[in-house]
Design a protein around this motif. Structure first.
Motif, PDB file in Angstrom:
ATOM      1  N   ALA A  14       0.828  -1.207   0.000  1.00 19.40           N
ATOM      2  CA  ALA A  14       0.000   0.000   0.000  1.00 19.40           C
ATOM      3  C   ALA A  14       0.864   1.260   0.000  1.00 19.40           C
ATOM      4  O   ALA A  14       0.564   2.248  -0.697  1.00 19.40           O
ATOM      5  CB  ALA A  14      -0.922  -0.003   1.220  1.00 19.40           C
ATOM      6  N   GLY A  15       1.947   1.237   0.781  1.00 18.33           N
ATOM      7  CA  GLY A  15       2.845   2.389   0.792  1.00 18.33           C
ATOM      8  C   GLY A  15       3.505   2.605  -0.551  1.00 18.33           C
ATOM      9  O   GLY A  15       3.588   3.744  -1.037  1.00 18.33           O
ATOM     10  N   ALA A  16       3.992   1.521  -1.164  1.00 15.19           N
ATOM     11  CA  ALA A  16       4.618   1.648  -2.477  1.00 15.19           C
ATOM     12  C   ALA A  16       3.614   2.139  -3.519  1.00 15.19           C
ATOM     13  O   ALA A  16       3.949   2.966  -4.385  1.00 15.19           O
ATOM     14  CB  ALA A  16       5.203   0.300  -2.903  1.00 15.19           C
ATOM     15  N   ALA A  17       2.374   1.657  -3.437  1.00 19.12           N
ATOM     16  CA  ALA A  17       1.347   2.111  -4.377  1.00 19.12           C
ATOM     17  C   ALA A  17       1.056   3.598  -4.204  1.00 19.12           C
ATOM     18  O   ALA A  17       0.863   4.327  -5.180  1.00 19.12           O
ATOM     19  CB  ALA A  17       0.067   1.293  -4.175  1.00 19.12           C
ATOM     20  N   THR A  18       1.034   4.059  -2.943  1.00 20.49           N
ATOM     21  CA  THR A  18       0.813   5.487  -2.691  1.00 20.49           C
ATOM     22  C   THR A  18       1.926   6.319  -3.303  1.00 20.49           C
ATOM     23  O   THR A  18       1.676   7.357  -3.949  1.00 20.49           O
ATOM     24  CB  THR A  18       0.729   5.748  -1.175  1.00 20.49           C
ATOM     25  N   LEU A  19       3.162   5.883  -3.110  1.00 19.61           N
ATOM     26  CA  LEU A  19       4.295   6.597  -3.715  1.00 19.61           C
ATOM     27  C   LEU A  19       4.173   6.627  -5.231  1.00 19.61           C
ATOM     28  O   LEU A  19       4.393   7.669  -5.867  1.00 19.61           O
ATOM     29  CB  LEU A  19       5.603   5.922  -3.311  1.00 19.61           C
ATOM     30  N   TYR A  20       3.809   5.495  -5.827  1.00 17.86           N
ATOM     31  CA  TYR A  20       3.694   5.427  -7.290  1.00 17.86           C
ATOM     32  C   TYR A  20       2.583   6.325  -7.812  1.00 17.86           C
ATOM     33  O   TYR A  20       2.768   7.048  -8.792  1.00 17.86           O
ATOM     34  CB  TYR A  20       3.444   3.986  -7.714  1.00 17.86           C
ATOM     35  N   ALA A  51       3.210   9.372 -10.208  1.00 20.72           N
ATOM     36  CA  ALA A  51       2.638   9.365 -11.557  1.00 20.72           C
ATOM     37  C   ALA A  51       1.728  10.555 -11.790  1.00 20.72           C
ATOM     38  O   ALA A  51       1.655  11.096 -12.896  1.00 20.72           O
ATOM     39  CB  ALA A  51       1.860   8.057 -11.781  1.00 20.72           C
ATOM     40  N   ALA A  52       1.029  10.982 -10.744  1.00 22.67           N
ATOM     41  CA  ALA A  52       0.097  12.093 -10.898  1.00 22.67           C
ATOM     42  C   ALA A  52       0.816  13.420 -11.070  1.00 22.67           C
ATOM     43  O   ALA A  52       0.251  14.379 -11.592  1.00 22.67           O
ATOM     44  CB  ALA A  52      -0.826  12.162  -9.687  1.00 22.67           C
ATOM     45  N   ALA A  80       2.200  13.514   1.110  1.00 27.25           N
ATOM     46  CA  ALA A  80       1.741  12.236   0.554  1.00 27.25           C
ATOM     47  C   ALA A  80       2.907  11.274   0.347  1.00 27.25           C
ATOM     48  O   ALA A  80       2.791  10.066   0.619  1.00 27.25           O
ATOM     49  CB  ALA A  80       1.003  12.467  -0.761  1.00 27.25           C
ATOM     50  N   ALA A  81       4.043  11.797  -0.117  1.00 29.94           N
ATOM     51  CA  ALA A  81       5.208  10.934  -0.327  1.00 29.94           C
ATOM     52  C   ALA A  81       5.715  10.389   1.004  1.00 29.94           C
ATOM     53  O   ALA A  81       6.103   9.212   1.102  1.00 29.94           O
ATOM     54  CB  ALA A  81       6.313  11.711  -1.037  1.00 29.94           C
ATOM     55  N   PHE A  82       5.700  11.218   2.041  1.00 31.88           N
ATOM     56  CA  PHE A  82       6.146  10.755   3.361  1.00 31.88           C
ATOM     57  C   PHE A  82       5.219   9.663   3.884  1.00 31.88           C
ATOM     58  O   PHE A  82       5.683   8.671   4.468  1.00 31.88           O
ATOM     59  CB  PHE A  82       6.190  11.934   4.334  1.00 31.88           C
ATOM     60  N   VAL A  83       3.916   9.847   3.700  1.00 34.89           N
ATOM     61  CA  VAL A  83       2.948   8.828   4.138  1.00 34.89           C
ATOM     62  C   VAL A  83       3.218   7.505   3.428  1.00 34.89           C
ATOM     63  O   VAL A  83       3.251   6.439   4.050  1.00 34.89           O
ATOM     64  CB  VAL A  83       1.511   9.313   3.872  1.00 34.89           C
ATOM     65  N   GLY A  84       3.428   7.565   2.103  1.00 32.28           N
ATOM     66  CA  GLY A  84       3.719   6.347   1.361  1.00 32.28           C
ATOM     67  C   GLY A  84       5.008   5.690   1.816  1.00 32.28           C
ATOM     68  O   GLY A  84       5.088   4.458   1.972  1.00 32.28           O
ATOM     69  N   ALA A  85       6.038   6.509   2.071  1.00 35.21           N
ATOM     70  CA  ALA A  85       7.319   5.957   2.502  1.00 35.21           C
ATOM     71  C   ALA A  85       7.216   5.335   3.885  1.00 35.21           C
ATOM     72  O   ALA A  85       7.790   4.259   4.141  1.00 35.21           O
ATOM     73  CB  ALA A  85       8.378   7.065   2.494  1.00 35.21           C
ATOM     74  N   ALA A  86       6.489   5.990   4.795  1.00 33.74           N
ATOM     75  CA  ALA A  86       6.324   5.442   6.146  1.00 33.74           C
ATOM     76  C   ALA A  86       5.646   4.085   6.102  1.00 33.74           C
ATOM     77  O   ALA A  86       6.045   3.141   6.816  1.00 33.74           O
ATOM     78  CB  ALA A  86       5.517   6.414   7.007  1.00 33.74           C
ATOM     79  N   ALA A  87       4.603   3.965   5.260  1.00 27.48           N
ATOM     80  CA  ALA A  87       3.913   2.684   5.146  1.00 27.48           C
ATOM     81  C   ALA A  87       4.800   1.628   4.499  1.00 27.48           C
ATOM     82  O   ALA A  87       4.858   0.473   4.953  1.00 27.48           O
ATOM     83  CB  ALA A  87       2.623   2.862   4.351  1.00 27.48           C
ATOM     84  N   ALA A  88       5.517   2.003   3.432  1.00 29.29           N
ATOM     85  CA  ALA A  88       6.349   1.033   2.721  1.00 29.29           C
ATOM     86  C   ALA A  88       7.491   0.526   3.594  1.00 29.29           C
ATOM     87  O   ALA A  88       7.738  -0.683   3.689  1.00 29.29           O
ATOM     88  CB  ALA A  88       6.895   1.665   1.441  1.00 29.29           C
ATOM     89  N   ALA A  98      -8.240   8.286 -13.663  1.00 28.04           N
ATOM     90  CA  ALA A  98      -8.005   9.687 -13.984  1.00 28.04           C
ATOM     91  C   ALA A  98      -6.731  10.200 -13.323  1.00 28.04           C
ATOM     92  O   ALA A  98      -5.992  11.007 -13.897  1.00 28.04           O
ATOM     93  CB  ALA A  98      -9.197  10.533 -13.554  1.00 28.04           C
ATOM     94  N   VAL A  99      -6.455   9.730 -12.101  1.00 28.97           N
ATOM     95  CA  VAL A  99      -5.246  10.158 -11.391  1.00 28.97           C
ATOM     96  C   VAL A  99      -4.007   9.694 -12.146  1.00 28.97           C
ATOM     97  O   VAL A  99      -3.085  10.476 -12.402  1.00 28.97           O
ATOM     98  CB  VAL A  99      -5.245   9.608  -9.953  1.00 28.97           C
ATOM     99  N   LEU A 100      -3.975   8.414 -12.510  1.00 29.50           N
ATOM    100  CA  LEU A 100      -2.810   7.872 -13.194  1.00 29.50           C
ATOM    101  C   LEU A 100      -2.636   8.472 -14.585  1.00 29.50           C
ATOM    102  O   LEU A 100      -1.512   8.615 -15.071  1.00 29.50           O
ATOM    103  CB  LEU A 100      -2.920   6.345 -13.283  1.00 29.50           C
TER     104      LEU A 100
END
Length: 573
Positions: free
Chosen positions: A388-394, A398-399, A408-416, A555-557
């Motif tokens: 989930a963290g890696a997907a958030t970062l991606y 991508a967006a 948002a990047a920090f949240v993704g990194a913390a989860a990953a 739409a985001v991607l």
């Protein structure tokens, strides 16, 4: 100091750190244009009109739900003043009450110190349950913006809790049953008869499972009816005195029976498997402990109990009750024609309690009761959190700048990172350390979400700046209209009635009128209507335009441009 003492101290710290974000910067973000808008504005109108019997929204009757939610917010407004942050304070308190309910349920379901040959782990079970529910992303989001569903979930969870305590501690049954009936009454005054019907169904099944249906005579039902009626009847009597049966009948028949049997007012029909992923997403990450908890419960249920002490048998009955609560509510709404994910949210304290009991359960030598199951569970949770963290970062990479959100990047990194560390620890046979890392990662994630992500999301909320633009230009007698948009929070920000229109001809008629109109609509609708507006001889111009979020992942991607909401007027000069 024993290792168990260190472990409990660490769990207490994790619990405290996980609960604090529910109260940080409650007024720092504007109203969400969905459920929240009604629970900010309706109590304000109640106080303004001095009428606490007939709720209104947009200065029109709003009697599709009972009144208690509005009364709670009104009370907070009276004490602390009218503001968005004040409205969110009781929501946060409701969420924390659910966390505390999970704590007490886990304690009630834990074996006594010498019960069934296991060590006493009641406190640890309760701490694991509370911390796991507190960090759940869904509860964190809902606990800051969705009033009525948090409160009906809270009152139903308290109903479960007091029934469980009545079973666990029979010497205080009368007190706990009276508290249970008070919770039922408050739940009915929050959402309606579902607060009584669902617990009654589950508790009846519980008695049948144990071959004790005759014990229904011990449940103080006549006294309970009196308690419930004392809470519910006064408002309904006042409503009947004012309107007769009109709104009462429409609520009980339309909002409850017709919605359940026919799906009244629901556009999307969902299949019978709809709630399976909801069960696991609502209580993630602890929901994944349900598999191991189920295996543990089945082994205990099948084991002979002839020489088991009474307290241990009562604890097992509480765990059985928790399972019946989860399964009964999910099954009940699975047969409903109208399925919404929040309908089953009252199960989350029970899920967290079962998970806490599973994680903390030990044998006499201090090892986990089912070490392989716990290890696999921790590994899967860590893996899913990392993915989930890696997907958030991606997604946010991508967006690009189209959907820029601070943090948002920090949240993704913390989860990953947290998920990856938890996975490694689980594979190294340190399952509880892995789950502690999961808790720490989600606490970090939630703090970042509250402090960084939510404030930056304001750039995608069009209502506050458009409301400010209207206030600068508006005079008495002007019309504010919405066409084909759902922005109910503008009623609060403008403090006045807004014409809500979905019919094209009705909207054009308003624009052709002799009064100045400030109209809010999407850019795409304006482009479609512009030729007809010009044909009718009306000159319009755009006063403001604001981006909104397109939440569709595709739409985001694809980095599609953000949809826009416009403010137009028919008096350009």
């Amino acid at each position: 100091m024993p290792s168990t003492t260190y472990r409990r101290a660490a769990l207490w710290l994790l619990c405290a750190a996980s609960i604090l974000p529910y109260f940080i910067d409650l007024g720092g973000s504007s109203i969400w244009d969905a459920n929240e808008a009604f629970y900010v504005e309706t109590p304000r109108e109640m106080i303004q009109r001095g009428d606490f019997v007939s709720p209104t929204f947009n200065y029109l009757p709003r009697l599709n739900k009972p009144v208690l939610s509005y009364w709670i917010v009104s009370a907070f407004y009276k004490v602390f003043g009218v503001s968005v942050g004040v409205q969110r304070l009781p929501i946060a308190l409701g969420a924390v009450t659910m966390i505390l309910t999970a704590f007490v349920l886990a304690r009630a379901g834990a074996d006594p110190p010498a019960g069934a040959g296991r060590r006493g782990t009641a406190t640890e079970s309760a701490l694991w349950a509370a911390a796991g529910l507190a960090v759940a992303p869904r509860l964190m989001m809902f606990g800051r913006r969705i009033f009525i569903d948090i409160y009906i979930s809270m009152f139903m969870a308290l109903t479960l809790l007091f029934f469980a305590l009545a079973e666990r501690y029979p010497d205080r049954r009368r007190l706990f049953l009276l508290l249970m009936y008070a919770s039922v009454g408050l739940g009915m005054l929050t959402k309606g008869p579902v607060a009584a019907a669902l617990p009654a169904l589950v508790f009846a099944i519980y008695l049948v499972v144990h071959g004790e249906l005759r014990r229904v005579r011990e449940m103080m039902i006549p006294a309970g009816i009196i308690v419930v009626l004392a809470i519910v009847v006064p408002w309904y009597a006042a409503l009947y005195h004012r309107y007769g049966w009109t709104y009462i009948t429409s609520f009980f028949v339309g909002e409850n029976i017709a919605r359940y049997t026919e799906g009244l007012g629901v556009e999307t029909r969902r299949g019978p498997l709809f709630y399976i992923p909801v069960v696991f997403s609502d209580s993630f990450p602890w929901s994944l402990c349900l598999f191991g908890a189920a295996g543990l419960w089945l082994a205990e249920w099948r084991a002979p109990h002839g020489h088991t002490e009474n307290a241990a048998r009562l604890a097992l009955r509480v765990r059985t009750l928790l399972w019946l609560w989860v399964l009964g509510i999910v099954a009940f709404f699975t047969f409903s024609a109208a399925k919404q994910d929040l309908y089953i949210f009252p199960i989350v304290p029970a899920v967290a309690a079962l998970a806490g009991l599973f994680v903390a359960r030990e044998t006499e030598d201090g090892t986990p009761a089912r070490p392989l199951s716990l290890r696999i569970t921790a590994a899967v949770i860590g893996l899913l959190l990392a993915v989930a963290g890696a997907a958030t970062l991606y997604i946010f990479q991508a967006a690009g700048k189209v959907y820029a959100l601070d943090g948002a990047a920090f949240v993704g990194a913390a989860a990953a990172i947290g998920g990856a560390v938890a996975l490694v620890l689980a594979l190294a046979n340190r399952a509880r350390a892995a789950l502690a890392v999961v808790l720490l990662s989600l606490i970090t994630l939630n703090w970042a979400f509250v402090i960084r992500v939510l404030p930056s999301f304001e750039r995608y909320k069009p209502v506050p700046p458009i409301s400010a633009a209207i206030r600068e230009r508006m005079a008495d007698g002007d019309v504010v209209a919405h066409y084909n948009v759902a922005l109910p929070s503008m009623v609060y920000y403008l403090g006045r009635h807004i014409e809500i229109l979905f019919d094209q001809e009705a909207f054009l008629q308003v624009l052709r009128g002799d009064r100045k109109v400030f109209a809010v609509l999407s850019a795409s609708d304006y482009a479609q209507l512009l030729p007809m507006i010009r044909t009718s001889g009306v000159e319009t111009c755009v006063l403001d335009r604001r981006p909104t979020v397109n939440i569709k992942l595709k739409a985001v991607l694809a980095r599609d441009p953000l949809p826009e909401v416009l403010l137009i007027t028919n008096r350009c000069r």
